[in-house]
Design an enzyme around this catalytic site. Sequence first.
Site, PDB file in Angstrom:
ATOM      1  CG  ASP A  33      -2.047   0.978   1.117  1.00 25.96           C
ATOM      2  OD1 ASP A  33      -3.213   0.526   1.041  1.00 25.96           O
ATOM      3  OD2 ASP A  33      -1.786   2.204   1.096  1.00 25.96           O
ATOM      4  CG  ASN A  91     -12.158  -0.738   3.926  1.00 26.85           C
ATOM      5  OD1 ASN A  91     -12.616  -1.135   4.991  1.00 26.85           O
ATOM      6  ND2 ASN A  91     -10.985  -0.134   3.837  1.00 26.85           N
ATOM      7  CD  GLU A  99      -9.601   6.288   0.578  1.00 27.33           C
ATOM      8  OE1 GLU A  99      -8.540   6.212  -0.069  1.00 27.33           O
ATOM      9  OE2 GLU A  99      -9.674   6.697   1.746  1.00 27.33           O
ATOM     10  CB  VAL A 100      -9.329   1.836  -4.983  1.00 25.75           C
ATOM     11  CG1 VAL A 100      -8.987   1.381  -6.397  1.00 25.75           C
ATOM     12  CG2 VAL A 100      -8.340   2.898  -4.510  1.00 25.75           C
ATOM     13  CG  HIS A 104      -8.779  -2.981  -2.351  1.00 25.51           C
ATOM     14  ND1 HIS A 104      -9.696  -2.293  -3.114  1.00 25.51           N
ATOM     15  CD2 HIS A 104      -8.678  -2.318  -1.180  1.00 25.51           C
ATOM     16  CE1 HIS A 104     -10.131  -1.239  -2.426  1.00 25.51           C
ATOM     17  NE2 HIS A 104      -9.539  -1.236  -1.241  1.00 25.51           N
ATOM     18  CG  MET A 105      -7.911  -9.255   1.963  1.00 23.92           C
ATOM     19  SD  MET A 105      -7.818 -11.044   2.031  1.00 23.92           S
ATOM     20  CE  MET A 105      -6.090 -11.248   1.730  1.00 23.92           C
ATOM     21  CG  HIS A 106      -6.846  -2.988   3.147  1.00 21.33           C
ATOM     22  ND1 HIS A 106      -6.131  -1.828   2.972  1.00 21.33           N
ATOM     23  CD2 HIS A 106      -8.063  -2.754   2.612  1.00 21.33           C
ATOM     24  CE1 HIS A 106      -6.885  -0.921   2.360  1.00 21.33           C
ATOM     25  NE2 HIS A 106      -8.068  -1.455   2.137  1.00 21.33           N
TER      26      HIS A 106
HETATM   27  P1  5GP Z   1      -9.810   1.371   0.382  1.00 20.06           P
HETATM   28  O1  5GP Z   1     -10.017   2.598   1.219  1.00 20.06           O
HETATM   29  O2  5GP Z   1     -10.437   1.510  -0.978  1.00 20.06           O
HETATM   30  O3  5GP Z   1     -10.181   0.117   1.087  1.00 20.06           O
HETATM   31  O4  5GP Z   1      -8.244   1.245   0.195  1.00 20.06           O
HETATM   32  C1  5GP Z   1      -7.546   1.759  -0.889  1.00 20.06           C
HETATM   33  C2  5GP Z   1      -6.088   1.684  -0.527  1.00 20.06           C
HETATM   34  O5  5GP Z   1      -5.335   1.886  -1.710  1.00 20.06           O
HETATM   35  C3  5GP Z   1      -5.632   2.747   0.473  1.00 20.06           C
HETATM   36  O6  5GP Z   1      -5.066   2.101   1.615  1.00 20.06           O
HETATM   37  C4  5GP Z   1      -4.601   3.567  -0.303  1.00 20.06           C
HETATM   38  O7  5GP Z   1      -3.501   3.976   0.489  1.00 20.06           O
HETATM   39  C5  5GP Z   1      -4.189   2.614  -1.403  1.00 20.06           C
HETATM   40  N1  5GP Z   1      -3.782   3.252  -2.638  1.00 20.06           N
HETATM   41  C6  5GP Z   1      -4.431   4.258  -3.303  1.00 20.06           C
HETATM   42  N2  5GP Z   1      -3.782   4.573  -4.422  1.00 20.06           N
HETATM   43  C7  5GP Z   1      -2.710   3.756  -4.495  1.00 20.06           C
HETATM   44  C8  5GP Z   1      -1.640   3.619  -5.450  1.00 20.06           C
HETATM   45  O8  5GP Z   1      -1.565   4.298  -6.462  1.00 20.06           O
HETATM   46  N3  5GP Z   1      -0.696   2.668  -5.175  1.00 20.06           N
HETATM   47  C9  5GP Z   1      -0.753   1.887  -4.058  1.00 20.06           C
HETATM   48  N4  5GP Z   1       0.219   0.992  -3.884  1.00 20.06           N
HETATM   49  N5  5GP Z   1      -1.741   1.987  -3.150  1.00 20.06           N
HETATM   50  C10 5GP Z   1      -2.706   2.914  -3.362  1.00 20.06           C
END
Ligand code: 5GP
Length: 120
Positions: A33, A91, A99-100, A104-106
């Site tokens: 991340d 999320n 956000e994206v 995706h799995m963190h």
């Molecule tokens: P979400 O909030 O959608 O669950 O998590 C999206 C994650 O993607 C966030 O933790 C953010 O830091 C990460 N992220 C956003 N843009 C990029 C990127 O361009 N590259 C990487 N490696 N991570 C990203």
Amino acid sequence: MGYDNDNIFAKILRGDIPNKTVYEDDFVLAFHDVSPQAPVHVLVIPKGAYVDIADFSARASHTEKAGFFSAVNTIVSELGLNEQGFRTIFNTGDHGGQEVPHMHMHILGGEKLGAMLGHK
Ligand code: 5GP
């Protein structure tokens, strides 16, 4: 809502945006991340076009599902997280704080993590 081909993880999968890859196979890409929330913070994404975990559950083939979750074991082993543990988060949508819009799995670890939810 349909899948947005211009979301940032779609661009990462196409190679338009660089990433620090941890693991890759036919089904998943795992990378660090960009804004880590723990000493280890890796994102695992399917290579197929799925908006979120609900969309993946509904539409992915059994092969894609098996591929995704088989890769998780390899990834956490390679990251050395098995012994002391880790947290996984998907999320989803507005309330989930996604956000994206590519599933995706963190994977978070490397230290004892705090409460499951930071705040309400
Ligand atoms: P979400 O909030 O959608 O669950 O998590 C999206 C994650 O993607 C966030 O933790 C953010 O830091 C990460 N992220 C956003 N843009 C990029 C990127 O361009 N590259 C990487 N490696 N991570 C990203």
